[in-house]
Design an enzyme around this catalytic site. Sequence first.
Site, PDB file in Angstrom:
ATOM      1  N   THR A 106       4.425  26.831  -5.393  1.00 43.28           N
ATOM      2  CA  THR A 106       5.477  26.321  -6.274  1.00 43.28           C
ATOM      3  C   THR A 106       4.832  25.705  -7.510  1.00 43.28           C
ATOM      4  OG1 THR A 106       5.508  24.124  -5.244  1.00 43.28           O
ATOM      5  CG2 THR A 106       6.994  25.793  -4.325  1.00 43.28           C
ATOM      6  N   GLU A 107       5.672  25.465  -8.497  1.00 48.64           N
ATOM      7  CA  GLU A 107       5.151  24.738  -9.653  1.00 48.64           C
ATOM      8  C   GLU A 107       4.803  23.318  -9.219  1.00 48.64           C
ATOM      9  OE1 GLU A 107       7.841  23.700 -12.898  1.00 48.64           O
ATOM     10  OE2 GLU A 107       9.530  24.256 -11.627  1.00 48.64           O
ATOM     11  N   CYS A 109       4.286  19.208 -10.239  1.00 46.16           N
ATOM     12  CA  CYS A 109       4.574  18.128 -11.184  1.00 46.16           C
ATOM     13  C   CYS A 109       3.384  17.180 -11.138  1.00 46.16           C
ATOM     14  CB  CYS A 109       5.875  17.417 -10.812  1.00 46.16           C
ATOM     15  SG  CYS A 109       7.345  18.402 -11.175  1.00 46.16           S
ATOM     16  N   ASP A 173      11.968  19.734  -2.498  1.00 51.78           N
ATOM     17  CA  ASP A 173      12.201  19.552  -1.064  1.00 51.78           C
ATOM     18  C   ASP A 173      13.624  19.895  -0.662  1.00 51.78           C
ATOM     19  OD1 ASP A 173       9.608  18.904  -0.645  1.00 51.78           O
ATOM     20  OD2 ASP A 173       9.923  16.776  -0.346  1.00 51.78           O
TER      21      ASP A 173
END
Length: 322
Positions: A106-107, A109, A173
Amino acid sequence: MPCVKPDPEDKDAEPFVEIDPTGRYGRYDDLLGTGAVKRVYRAFDQEEGIEVAWNQVRLRSFSEDRPMMDRLFAEVRLLRRLRHANIIALYNVWIDEEGSKLNFITEVCTSGNLREYRKRHRHVSLKALKKWSLQILMGLEYLHNHEPCIIHRDLNCSNVFINGNIGEVKIGDLGLAAIVGKSRAAHSILGTPEFMAPELYEEEYTELVDIYSFGMCVLEMVTREIPYSECDSVAKIYRKVTGGVRPASMTKIKDPEVEAFIERCLAKPRARPSASELLMDPFFDGLEDDSSSSSLSNSAPPSAAAATANRTQQVAVPTGLD
């Protein structure tokens, strides 16, 4: 398909401890976070030249827990379908049969989750908190207006992530999210007790439970205190929530405008506004005029959006995740 193993003889190779089957993504040994069922590592997309998150779940640990397995696969299926600037994007997914692990990229952060970020930065203006709140709402509006409607059901500050250098906030999530039909009603009791709407406990609710949780997120952002931290058991939280007793941290709010906004979010279901309605609330007046912030746009800049589209279109779904 087993993962490609790094070549220890190649001195010029990146210090990856694992590489995905395509050879595109490499995982470092740096742990970004751990959850109830998964570990998240720092990784690198060699094609795009960007850091990403490598989410890893040891399936063997849950081989006897079918509901948990279903939840894990549900999160991956959900992420595959979502495209929004304020929702964590999925790039790739596969199962390592040999190691009995589910992996998905996933990307990432860079500043972690909003709870820890807020703890690190004690002095934050109300304007900044409003910008974060606005982005969470835009993500919720997207989920709730999705066809079919998606209810997150576990929205809290540890499930919201931030790129602190640009103030960009994203919801992640989605393992407890529910896809509901035209009735927009769900029935399972799931979530984090401090953030759960009263009707969740009654097993008859709609997407407005996310608005209640959002209100609790705003409360935590403002006070830097998890709601109902005065309670030492889930039973006590339950009694207060179902009895309509507000968290003690509400008394710490000094700004009447903030308190009124949170109360709107925590109202009874019939009086509780939707995400779309809250986006029009006077609470956010003036933020759209701040041209210095790119975080208020409904989508990423064209180049970023295109790059995301290119990556997400290449997601391959292993057997069992269709």
